[in-house]
Design a protein around this motif. Structure first.
Motif, PDB file in Angstrom:
ATOM      1  N   PHE A  59     -15.390  27.461-113.448  1.00 32.15           N
ATOM      2  CA  PHE A  59     -15.633  27.594-114.882  1.00 32.15           C
ATOM      3  C   PHE A  59     -15.473  26.251-115.582  1.00 32.15           C
ATOM      4  O   PHE A  59     -16.322  25.835-116.378  1.00 32.15           O
ATOM      5  N   ILE A  60     -14.389  25.566-115.309  1.00 31.08           N
ATOM      6  CA  ILE A  60     -14.120  24.280-115.971  1.00 31.08           C
ATOM      7  C   ILE A  60     -15.231  23.284-115.663  1.00 31.08           C
ATOM      8  O   ILE A  60     -15.719  22.590-116.556  1.00 31.08           O
ATOM      9  N   VAL A 100     -14.836  20.557-128.310  1.00 31.55           N
ATOM     10  CA  VAL A 100     -14.624  21.501-127.203  1.00 31.55           C
ATOM     11  C   VAL A 100     -14.385  20.745-125.902  1.00 31.55           C
ATOM     12  O   VAL A 100     -13.527  21.132-125.094  1.00 31.55           O
ATOM     13  N   ASN A 101     -15.124  19.651-125.691  1.00 23.25           N
ATOM     14  CA  ASN A 101     -14.955  18.860-124.468  1.00 23.25           C
ATOM     15  C   ASN A 101     -13.545  18.285-124.364  1.00 23.25           C
ATOM     16  O   ASN A 101     -12.982  18.202-123.266  1.00 23.25           O
ATOM     17  N   GLU A 102     -12.973  17.874-125.497  1.00 20.51           N
ATOM     18  CA  GLU A 102     -11.599  17.357-125.492  1.00 20.51           C
ATOM     19  C   GLU A 102     -10.610  18.457-125.091  1.00 20.51           C
ATOM     20  O   GLU A 102      -9.683  18.226-124.313  1.00 20.51           O
ATOM     21  N   GLU A 103     -10.806  19.644-125.625  1.00 24.20           N
ATOM     22  CA  GLU A 103      -9.944  20.774-125.254  1.00 24.20           C
ATOM     23  C   GLU A 103     -10.109  21.110-123.779  1.00 24.20           C
ATOM     24  O   GLU A 103      -9.132  21.415-123.090  1.00 24.20           O
ATOM     25  N   LEU A 104     -11.328  21.029-123.300  1.00 24.50           N
ATOM     26  CA  LEU A 104     -11.612  21.324-121.895  1.00 24.50           C
ATOM     27  C   LEU A 104     -10.966  20.298-120.969  1.00 24.50           C
ATOM     28  O   LEU A 104     -10.479  20.645-119.896  1.00 24.50           O
ATOM     29  N   LYS A 105     -10.919  19.037-121.391  1.00 28.32           N
ATOM     30  CA  LYS A 105     -10.252  17.992-120.593  1.00 28.32           C
ATOM     31  C   LYS A 105      -8.770  18.330-120.428  1.00 28.32           C
ATOM     32  O   LYS A 105      -8.211  18.182-119.339  1.00 28.32           O
ATOM     33  N   LYS A 106      -8.144  18.782-121.506  1.00 29.24           N
ATOM     34  CA  LYS A 106      -6.722  19.155-121.430  1.00 29.24           C
ATOM     35  C   LYS A 106      -6.540  20.350-120.496  1.00 29.24           C
ATOM     36  O   LYS A 106      -5.597  20.388-119.705  1.00 29.24           O
ATOM     37  N   LEU A 107      -7.447  21.313-120.593  1.00 28.98           N
ATOM     38  CA  LEU A 107      -7.385  22.491-119.724  1.00 28.98           C
ATOM     39  C   LEU A 107      -7.577  22.086-118.263  1.00 28.98           C
ATOM     40  O   LEU A 107      -6.882  22.582-117.384  1.00 28.98           O
ATOM     41  N   ASP A 165      -6.802  34.349-115.549  1.00 21.88           N
ATOM     42  CA  ASP A 165      -6.165  33.079-115.913  1.00 21.88           C
ATOM     43  C   ASP A 165      -6.073  33.055-117.439  1.00 21.88           C
ATOM     44  O   ASP A 165      -7.078  32.919-118.138  1.00 21.88           O
ATOM     45  N   VAL A 166      -4.873  33.192-117.961  1.00 22.12           N
ATOM     46  CA  VAL A 166      -4.654  33.320-119.403  1.00 22.12           C
ATOM     47  C   VAL A 166      -5.198  32.127-120.175  1.00 22.12           C
ATOM     48  O   VAL A 166      -5.814  32.287-121.239  1.00 22.12           O
ATOM     49  N   ASN A 167      -4.994  30.918-119.662  1.00 18.71           N
ATOM     50  CA  ASN A 167      -5.485  29.722-120.357  1.00 18.71           C
ATOM     51  C   ASN A 167      -7.002  29.705-120.445  1.00 18.71           C
ATOM     52  O   ASN A 167      -7.570  29.340-121.476  1.00 18.71           O
ATOM     53  N   ILE A 168      -7.666  30.108-119.361  1.00 14.89           N
ATOM     54  CA  ILE A 168      -9.132  30.168-119.348  1.00 14.89           C
ATOM     55  C   ILE A 168      -9.616  31.237-120.313  1.00 14.89           C
ATOM     56  O   ILE A 168     -10.529  31.004-121.109  1.00 14.89           O
ATOM     57  N   SER A 169      -9.032  32.428-120.261  1.00 13.31           N
ATOM     58  CA  SER A 169      -9.508  33.514-121.123  1.00 13.31           C
ATOM     59  C   SER A 169      -9.299  33.186-122.600  1.00 13.31           C
ATOM     60  O   SER A 169     -10.168  33.461-123.425  1.00 13.31           O
ATOM     61  N   PHE A 171      -9.149  30.108-123.999  1.00 11.50           N
ATOM     62  CA  PHE A 171     -10.100  29.047-124.335  1.00 11.50           C
ATOM     63  C   PHE A 171     -11.500  29.617-124.512  1.00 11.50           C
ATOM     64  O   PHE A 171     -12.196  29.306-125.492  1.00 11.50           O
ATOM     65  N   ALA A 172     -11.930  30.448-123.566  1.00 11.23           N
ATOM     66  CA  ALA A 172     -13.277  31.017-123.631  1.00 11.23           C
ATOM     67  C   ALA A 172     -13.444  31.916-124.848  1.00 11.23           C
ATOM     68  O   ALA A 172     -14.443  31.824-125.567  1.00 11.23           O
ATOM     69  N   ALA A 173     -12.464  32.779-125.102  1.00  9.83           N
ATOM     70  CA  ALA A 173     -12.550  33.694-126.248  1.00  9.83           C
ATOM     71  C   ALA A 173     -12.571  32.925-127.567  1.00  9.83           C
ATOM     72  O   ALA A 173     -13.297  33.291-128.499  1.00  9.83           O
ATOM     73  N   LYS A 174     -11.804  31.850-127.642  1.00 15.74           N
ATOM     74  CA  LYS A 174     -11.745  31.041-128.860  1.00 15.74           C
ATOM     75  C   LYS A 174     -13.065  30.297-129.101  1.00 15.74           C
ATOM     76  O   LYS A 174     -13.485  30.106-130.245  1.00 15.74           O
TER      77      LYS A 174
END
Length: 194
Positions: A59-60, A100-107, A165-169, A171-174
């Protein structure tokens, strides 16, 4: 003879099991990703089995490549688009997807996933094709790609929003409402260009 047959069947079963197990591994090689998004077979499997647990690394990687493309093509649209709505859409893609890309980098860092730094070959080709186009042809091709890409991205993020994966869910929902708004806007602009 019967024992040879049983032994052969057991070996074959073990090989098939191992091969099936290996197909679920995720590669960090961006050229091994056939598209930026989840393919329809993966989505159908998830929907038919009720399992919506997309692999975190997969996903990431897919989301990061898609986001990277949105920013690059958004910049291209700001430069090349003839229609002011297309230029504005490109600016929105750069602004929103950079965030969003910045948030994804942290994830990715928290999930210990190394992000790809280049595109799969198919996407490279699409980007190069867009770079050649000008005027109305560019506007229509860019907006058509934005609709197609956002529909795939929405499917990917809907699936990820159901991940264990709580962090993935989270992030995706947001992120989903923004992606859906982008798609609605892209469809409207594309319709106005015809």
């Amino acid at each position: 003879m019967k024992s040879k047959f049983i032994l052969s069947a057991l070996i074959l079963s073990a090989c098939v099991f191992q091969a099936c197990k290996n197909t679920n591994r995720t590669s960090n090689d961006p050229d091994s990703l056939s598209t930026t998004m989840v393919d329809s077979a993966e989505m159908a499997k998830a929907d038919s089995t009720g399992m919506h647990n997309i692999d975190t690394a997969s996903f990431i990687q897919k989301a990061a490549i898609g986001g990277m493309m949105e920013v690059e093509l958004g910049k291209l649209a700001q430069e090349k688009a003839k229609n002011s709505k297309v230029k504005e859409f490109g600016a929105m893609m750069v602004k929103d997807h950079t965030k969003v890309n910045e948030e994804l980098k942290k994830l990715a860092q928290s999930s210990d996933v190394t992000l790809a730094t280049s595109y799969p070959l198919k996407l490279k080709a699409q980007i190069e094709e867009l770079k050649i186009l000008t005027g109305d042809a560019f506007d229509k091709a860019y907006m058509k790609l934005m609709v197609e890409d956002h529909e795939k991205t929405i499917a990917l993020f809907k699936n990820a929003a159901k991940s264990s994966d709580v962090n993935i869910s989270k992030f995706a929902a947001k992120t989903l409402p923004s992606l859906e708004a982008h798609n609605k806007t892209a469809k409207g602009i594309l319709a106005s260009l015809k």
